[in-house]
Design a protein around this motif. Sequence first.
Motif, PDB file in Angstrom:
ATOM      1  N   ASP A   1      -6.294  -0.394  -4.012  1.00  0.00           N
ATOM      2  CA  ASP A   1      -5.803  -0.672  -2.664  1.00  0.00           C
ATOM      3  C   ASP A   1      -4.335  -1.095  -2.742  1.00  0.00           C
ATOM      4  OD1 ASP A   1      -5.400  -1.275  -0.029  1.00  0.00           O
ATOM      5  OD2 ASP A   1      -6.568  -3.123  -0.047  1.00  0.00           O
ATOM      6  N   MET A   2      -3.458  -0.092  -2.735  1.00  0.00           N
ATOM      7  CA  MET A   2      -2.017  -0.314  -2.850  1.00  0.00           C
ATOM      8  C   MET A   2      -1.289   0.511  -1.787  1.00  0.00           C
ATOM      9  SD  MET A   2      -1.684   0.236  -6.952  1.00  0.00           S
ATOM     10  CE  MET A   2      -2.775  -0.600  -8.125  1.00  0.00           C
ATOM     11  N   ASP A   3      -0.095   0.057  -1.437  1.00  0.00           N
ATOM     12  CA  ASP A   3       0.762   0.799  -0.532  1.00  0.00           C
ATOM     13  C   ASP A   3       1.946   1.323  -1.340  1.00  0.00           C
ATOM     14  OD1 ASP A   3      -0.822   0.095   1.776  1.00  0.00           O
ATOM     15  OD2 ASP A   3       0.024  -1.912   1.590  1.00  0.00           O
ATOM     16  N   PRO A   4       1.887   2.587  -1.780  1.00  0.00           N
ATOM     17  CA  PRO A   4       2.945   3.115  -2.657  1.00  0.00           C
ATOM     18  C   PRO A   4       4.313   3.122  -1.969  1.00  0.00           C
ATOM     19  CG  PRO A   4       1.029   4.575  -2.604  1.00  0.00           C
ATOM     20  CD  PRO A   4       0.850   3.586  -1.499  1.00  0.00           C
ATOM     21  N   VAL A   5       5.329   2.915  -2.771  1.00  0.00           N
ATOM     22  CA  VAL A   5       6.709   2.945  -2.285  1.00  0.00           C
ATOM     23  C   VAL A   5       7.440   4.092  -2.999  1.00  0.00           C
ATOM     24  CG1 VAL A   5       8.897   1.699  -2.110  1.00  0.00           C
ATOM     25  CG2 VAL A   5       6.729   0.461  -1.889  1.00  0.00           C
ATOM     26  N   ALA A   6       7.918   5.039  -2.229  1.00  0.00           N
ATOM     27  CA  ALA A   6       8.662   6.162  -2.818  1.00  0.00           C
ATOM     28  C   ALA A   6       9.971   5.657  -3.414  1.00  0.00           C
ATOM     29  CB  ALA A   6       8.940   7.222  -1.768  1.00  0.00           C
ATOM     30  N   MET A   7      10.383   6.258  -4.522  1.00  0.00           N
ATOM     31  CA  MET A   7      11.634   5.847  -5.160  1.00  0.00           C
ATOM     32  C   MET A   7      12.818   5.948  -4.198  1.00  0.00           C
ATOM     33  SD  MET A   7      10.802   4.907  -8.216  1.00  0.00           S
ATOM     34  CE  MET A   7      12.196   5.029  -9.314  1.00  0.00           C
TER      35      MET A   7
END
Length: 277
Positions: free
Chosen positions: A267-273
């Motif tokens: 359960d994570m909210d990915p952050v684009a580079m």
Amino acid sequence: MQNRYASHPKEVKAFDTARLREEFLLETLFAEDELTLYYTHVDRFIIGGALPVKGNVKLAADAASIGAATFLERREIGIINVGGQGTVTVDGEAYPMDTKDCLYIGRGARDVLFSSSDSSEPAKFYFNSTPAHTSYPTVKAAISEAAPNHLGSPATSNERTIYKYIHTGGIQSCQLVMGMTLLKTGSIWNTMPCHTHNRRSEVYFYFDMTADSTVFHFMGEPQETRHLVVRNEQGVISPSWSIHSGAGTGSYTFIWGMAGENQTFEDMDPVAMSELK
């Protein structure tokens, strides 16, 4: 026991280096023959360390902080040994602990003692504790019994193995999730590409570093990043709105602990580079 309070991300934008370190860095976690404790109001985590050299160190309650007669009256705890051989004794039952062994103790245990097998090479017990609403059994796990997850690659300097100890598929707990990440030689980045998880907070503990090595730990909102310079056997509190990532000047290992809304590791909210600033 030191208190650390929750901070709003808008407030943190104005923090200078000294204030960032004061609020989020856990600078000293081991003192000879003492129990070191930090209480953060972010998910009511207690982070600490015990370094028994000349005798036992007791896991004692700070009644003024937790309002309980014993430390685990309403709490659970995950302990990982990052030093020499030692023993954790729980209500009279001894659990020998080699380096990188993990011990979970559930709510309701009364007497917990930390001891070292050899005072010249003492055990170092790092732990995370969170509130618990029910009791689970005390369970020990060696690193060989933890669930490994291989991630990253040499091309991105983040080849690493995540070992899960306390999680839904391993040692059962109320809300605590805990494990360890070992980086391959030559890899320096952890948790990059980064993420947040708005439903859980996290605490990092960096160790296995040389005296002249540092980790630059990145935190803050993805569009408003900050960094902390972290040295061997220091920790960082990461609130749910913050990224938590780091790059080292040399090899290192880190322990992560999480608590909050759920125990779902993914359960994570990915952050684009491309979003990072």
